[in-house]
Design a protein around this motif. Sequence first.
Motif, PDB file in Angstrom:
ATOM      1  N   ASP A  41       0.825  -1.210   0.000  1.00 10.73           N
ATOM      2  CA  ASP A  41       0.000   0.000   0.000  1.00 10.73           C
ATOM      3  C   ASP A  41       0.861   1.263   0.000  1.00 10.73           C
ATOM      4  OD1 ASP A  41      -2.348  -1.353  -0.131  1.00 10.73           O
ATOM      5  OD2 ASP A  41      -2.931  -1.045   1.956  1.00 10.73           O
ATOM      6  N   VAL A  42       1.943   1.234   0.761  1.00 10.17           N
ATOM      7  CA  VAL A  42       2.841   2.399   0.803  1.00 10.17           C
ATOM      8  C   VAL A  42       3.444   2.663  -0.578  1.00 10.17           C
ATOM      9  CG1 VAL A  42       5.042   3.251   1.711  1.00 10.17           C
ATOM     10  CG2 VAL A  42       3.365   2.234   3.262  1.00 10.17           C
ATOM     11  N   GLU A  43       3.861   1.596  -1.249  1.00 10.61           N
ATOM     12  CA  GLU A  43       4.431   1.750  -2.585  1.00 10.61           C
ATOM     13  C   GLU A  43       3.389   2.252  -3.581  1.00 10.61           C
ATOM     14  OE1 GLU A  43       7.584   1.644  -3.445  1.00 10.61           O
ATOM     15  OE2 GLU A  43       7.996   1.321  -1.312  1.00 10.61           O
ATOM     16  N   MET A  44       2.159   1.805  -3.442  1.00 16.68           N
ATOM     17  CA  MET A  44       1.090   2.288  -4.314  1.00 16.68           C
ATOM     18  C   MET A  44       0.880   3.791  -4.130  1.00 16.68           C
ATOM     19  SD  MET A  44      -1.760  -0.769  -4.041  1.00 16.68           S
ATOM     20  CE  MET A  44      -2.943   0.168  -5.025  1.00 16.68           C
ATOM     21  N   ALA A  45       0.908   4.243  -2.893  1.00 12.42           N
ATOM     22  CA  ALA A  45       0.743   5.675  -2.618  1.00 12.42           C
ATOM     23  C   ALA A  45       1.905   6.473  -3.193  1.00 12.42           C
ATOM     24  CB  ALA A  45       0.620   5.907  -1.111  1.00 12.42           C
ATOM     25  N   ARG A  46       3.118   5.966  -3.018  1.00 14.58           N
ATOM     26  CA  ARG A  46       4.295   6.680  -3.515  1.00 14.58           C
ATOM     27  C   ARG A  46       4.324   6.751  -5.039  1.00 14.58           C
ATOM     28  NH1 ARG A  46       8.812   3.900   0.512  1.00 14.58           N
ATOM     29  NH2 ARG A  46       8.447   5.281   2.312  1.00 14.58           N
ATOM     30  N   ALA A  47       3.708   5.779  -5.693  1.00 17.51           N
ATOM     31  CA  ALA A  47       3.738   5.727  -7.157  1.00 17.51           C
ATOM     32  C   ALA A  47       2.795   6.736  -7.802  1.00 17.51           C
ATOM     33  CB  ALA A  47       3.381   4.326  -7.632  1.00 17.51           C
ATOM     34  N   LEU A  48       1.881   7.293  -7.035  1.00 17.45           N
ATOM     35  CA  LEU A  48       0.953   8.272  -7.602  1.00 17.45           C
ATOM     36  C   LEU A  48       1.700   9.555  -7.943  1.00 17.45           C
ATOM     37  CD1 LEU A  48      -2.063   7.640  -5.213  1.00 17.45           C
ATOM     38  CD2 LEU A  48      -1.873   6.975  -7.616  1.00 17.45           C
ATOM     39  N   PRO A  49       1.366  10.195  -9.051  1.00 12.45           N
ATOM     40  CA  PRO A  49       2.193  11.285  -9.562  1.00 12.45           C
ATOM     41  C   PRO A  49       2.085  12.632  -8.844  1.00 12.45           C
ATOM     42  CG  PRO A  49       0.328  10.912 -11.017  1.00 12.45           C
ATOM     43  CD  PRO A  49       0.303   9.812 -10.000  1.00 12.45           C
ATOM     44  N   THR A  50       0.971  12.904  -8.172  1.00 17.35           N
ATOM     45  CA  THR A  50       0.799  14.225  -7.558  1.00 17.35           C
ATOM     46  C   THR A  50       0.488  14.101  -6.066  1.00 17.35           C
ATOM     47  OG1 THR A  50      -1.601  14.354  -7.941  1.00 17.35           O
ATOM     48  CG2 THR A  50      -0.142  15.094  -9.730  1.00 17.35           C
ATOM     49  N   PHE A  57      -5.723   9.226  -2.000  1.00 12.24           N
ATOM     50  CA  PHE A  57      -5.577   7.777  -1.850  1.00 12.24           C
ATOM     51  C   PHE A  57      -5.494   7.400  -0.370  1.00 12.24           C
ATOM     52  CE2 PHE A  57      -2.825   3.918  -1.819  1.00 12.24           C
ATOM     53  CZ  PHE A  57      -3.684   3.072  -2.515  1.00 12.24           C
ATOM     54  N   LYS A  58      -4.766   8.192   0.381  1.00 13.07           N
ATOM     55  CA  LYS A  58      -4.662   7.928   1.818  1.00 13.07           C
ATOM     56  C   LYS A  58      -6.009   8.132   2.502  1.00 13.07           C
ATOM     57  CE  LYS A  58       0.144   9.449   1.754  1.00 13.07           C
ATOM     58  NZ  LYS A  58       1.085  10.551   2.064  1.00 13.07           N
ATOM     59  N   ARG A  59      -6.689   9.213   2.120  1.00 17.71           N
ATOM     60  CA  ARG A  59      -7.971   9.541   2.752  1.00 17.71           C
ATOM     61  C   ARG A  59      -9.062   8.543   2.381  1.00 17.71           C
ATOM     62  NH1 ARG A  59      -8.516  14.029   0.465  1.00 17.71           N
ATOM     63  NH2 ARG A  59      -9.912  13.303  -1.184  1.00 17.71           N
ATOM     64  N   ASP A  60      -9.150   8.198   1.110  1.00 10.46           N
ATOM     65  CA  ASP A  60     -10.283   7.415   0.616  1.00 10.46           C
ATOM     66  C   ASP A  60     -10.040   5.912   0.605  1.00 10.46           C
ATOM     67  OD1 ASP A  60     -11.484   9.872   0.157  1.00 10.46           O
ATOM     68  OD2 ASP A  60     -10.838   9.952  -1.935  1.00 10.46           O
ATOM     69  N   VAL A  61      -8.766   5.504   0.598  1.00  5.04           N
ATOM     70  CA  VAL A  61      -8.458   4.072   0.484  1.00  5.04           C
ATOM     71  C   VAL A  61      -7.710   3.550   1.709  1.00  5.04           C
ATOM     72  CG1 VAL A  61      -7.294   2.293  -0.876  1.00  5.04           C
ATOM     73  CG2 VAL A  61      -8.419   4.217  -2.033  1.00  5.04           C
ATOM     74  N   LEU A  62      -6.550   4.135   2.006  1.00  4.40           N
ATOM     75  CA  LEU A  62      -5.697   3.557   3.043  1.00  4.40           C
ATOM     76  C   LEU A  62      -6.286   3.681   4.446  1.00  4.40           C
ATOM     77  CD1 LEU A  62      -2.110   4.536   1.840  1.00  4.40           C
ATOM     78  CD2 LEU A  62      -3.438   2.468   1.391  1.00  4.40           C
ATOM     79  N   TRP A  91      -0.721   9.006   8.021  1.00  2.00           N
ATOM     80  CA  TRP A  91      -1.762   9.194   6.995  1.00  2.00           C
ATOM     81  C   TRP A  91      -2.853  10.136   7.485  1.00  2.00           C
ATOM     82  CZ3 TRP A  91      -2.179   3.210   6.186  1.00  2.00           C
ATOM     83  CH2 TRP A  91      -1.108   2.780   5.391  1.00  2.00           C
ATOM     84  N   LEU A  92      -3.207  10.046   8.757  1.00  3.30           N
ATOM     85  CA  LEU A  92      -4.225  10.946   9.301  1.00  3.30           C
ATOM     86  C   LEU A  92      -3.791  12.397   9.186  1.00  3.30           C
ATOM     87  CD1 LEU A  92      -5.313   9.001  12.530  1.00  3.30           C
ATOM     88  CD2 LEU A  92      -6.685   9.337  10.472  1.00  3.30           C
ATOM     89  N   PHE A  93      -2.537  12.678   9.485  1.00  5.29           N
ATOM     90  CA  PHE A  93      -2.018  14.037   9.319  1.00  5.29           C
ATOM     91  C   PHE A  93      -2.051  14.442   7.847  1.00  5.29           C
ATOM     92  CE2 PHE A  93      -0.004  13.476  13.543  1.00  5.29           C
ATOM     93  CZ  PHE A  93      -0.359  14.688  14.115  1.00  5.29           C
ATOM     94  N   ASP A  94      -1.600  13.553   6.976  1.00  2.00           N
ATOM     95  CA  ASP A  94      -1.561  13.857   5.545  1.00  2.00           C
ATOM     96  C   ASP A  94      -2.952  14.143   4.998  1.00  2.00           C
ATOM     97  OD1 ASP A  94       1.155  13.475   5.569  1.00  2.00           O
ATOM     98  OD2 ASP A  94       1.083  11.452   4.734  1.00  2.00           O
ATOM     99  N   ALA A  95      -3.955  13.435   5.532  1.00  2.55           N
ATOM    100  CA  ALA A  95      -5.326  13.606   5.053  1.00  2.55           C
ATOM    101  C   ALA A  95      -6.029  14.796   5.698  1.00  2.55           C
ATOM    102  CB  ALA A  95      -6.126  12.334   5.309  1.00  2.55           C
ATOM    103  N   GLY A  96      -5.384  15.433   6.673  1.00  6.08           N
ATOM    104  CA  GLY A  96      -5.980  16.595   7.311  1.00  6.08           C
ATOM    105  C   GLY A  96      -6.930  16.281   8.444  1.00  6.08           C
ATOM    106  N   TYR A  97      -6.923  15.039   8.928  1.00  5.60           N
ATOM    107  CA  TYR A  97      -7.789  14.661  10.052  1.00  5.60           C
ATOM    108  C   TYR A  97      -7.057  14.955  11.365  1.00  5.60           C
ATOM    109  CZ  TYR A  97     -10.477  12.074   6.512  1.00  5.60           C
ATOM    110  OH  TYR A  97     -11.219  11.713   5.415  1.00  5.60           O
ATOM    111  N   LEU A  98      -6.932  16.223  11.691  1.00  8.19           N
ATOM    112  CA  LEU A  98      -6.065  16.616  12.797  1.00  8.19           C
ATOM    113  C   LEU A  98      -6.579  16.159  14.160  1.00  8.19           C
ATOM    114  CD1 LEU A  98      -4.831  20.180  11.802  1.00  8.19           C
ATOM    115  CD2 LEU A  98      -3.747  17.962  11.447  1.00  8.19           C
ATOM    116  N   ASP A  99      -7.894  16.145  14.350  1.00  7.20           N
ATOM    117  CA  ASP A  99      -8.421  15.684  15.639  1.00  7.20           C
ATOM    118  C   ASP A  99      -7.928  14.284  15.955  1.00  7.20           C
ATOM    119  OD1 ASP A  99     -10.164  17.746  16.794  1.00  7.20           O
ATOM    120  OD2 ASP A  99     -11.311  17.535  14.961  1.00  7.20           O
TER     121      ASP A  99
END
Length: 234
Positions: A41-50, A57-62, A91-99
Motif C-alpha cells: 500500500d505504501v508503494e502504491m501511494a508513492r507511485a501516484l504522480p501528484t 488515496f490515503k484519505r479514501d483508500v488507506l 496518513w491521518l495528518f496527511d489527510a488533514g484529520y487533525l483531531d
Amino acid sequence: MALSPGQRHNRRVALEQQLKAQQAADMAESLHLQIQALKTDVEMARALPTNAEREAFKRDVLIPRWQPTVDAYLASGNEYGNPVFSWFVVWLFDAGYLDKALELADVAIEQHQATPDNIRSNFPTFVADTVMAWAEDTAAMGESVEPYFSLTFEKVTQRWRLHEEITAKWYKFAGLMLLRDDNGQPRATAVDDPETLEKADALLASAERLYKKVGVTTQRAQIAARLRSLAKEQ
C-alpha cells in the motif's frame, strides 16, 4: 487415576503457557502478513504522480482499509512496535484529520512507537513540525489555527523534549500571532493593547533565549517602540 491438586495446578500452568505461546506466534504471523500488505500500500501511494492524488488515496483508500486493524490493535491493550499503527497516524495528518491524528499521535508517543522509515525524526518532532507547517499555511489564508495550535503548543513547550530551534519557532509563531493586523500580517503598530504587546514580547523573548538565530530582533524592537508610543498617548 485422579490428579492431585498440585498436578492439576501444574497442568493448568502448562496449558496456559502453551496458549500464550500460541497466541504470541499467531500475533507475530499476523503482524508479518500485515507488514507485507502495508509495504504494498505504501508503494502504491508513492507511485501516484501528484500530492493531491496521494492525499486522496490515503484519505479514501488507506485510512478506511487499515482503520479496523488499528482499532483492533488499540482495543487489545497490547503494546509493541507496530509499523501499521505508525503509518496510520502519519496518513491521518496527511489527510488533514487533525483531531484523530493528534489523539493517536499521543498514543504513539506514549508507546514510544518509531516513525516510518522515510521520516527521520521521532514522533514528537514529526508532530511539532507537521502542525507548525499546517498552522503557517492556515494563518496565511486568514483562517483560525485553533484549537490545534494551542493543543500542540502546550505539548511542545511543556511535555516534549525537542531541539531548541523547533521549540523557539513555536514561541515565535505564538508571539507573532498576537501582532497580526486585519490582513493577517504581524505588525506591532496594529495593536493598541499594551498587555497584548507585552505578552507577545514575552513569547518572542522565550524564542530568542532558546535559539538566538530565530529572528525576532526587529519585531521586539517594534513592540518596544509601540509600547513607548502608547505610553505617551496616555
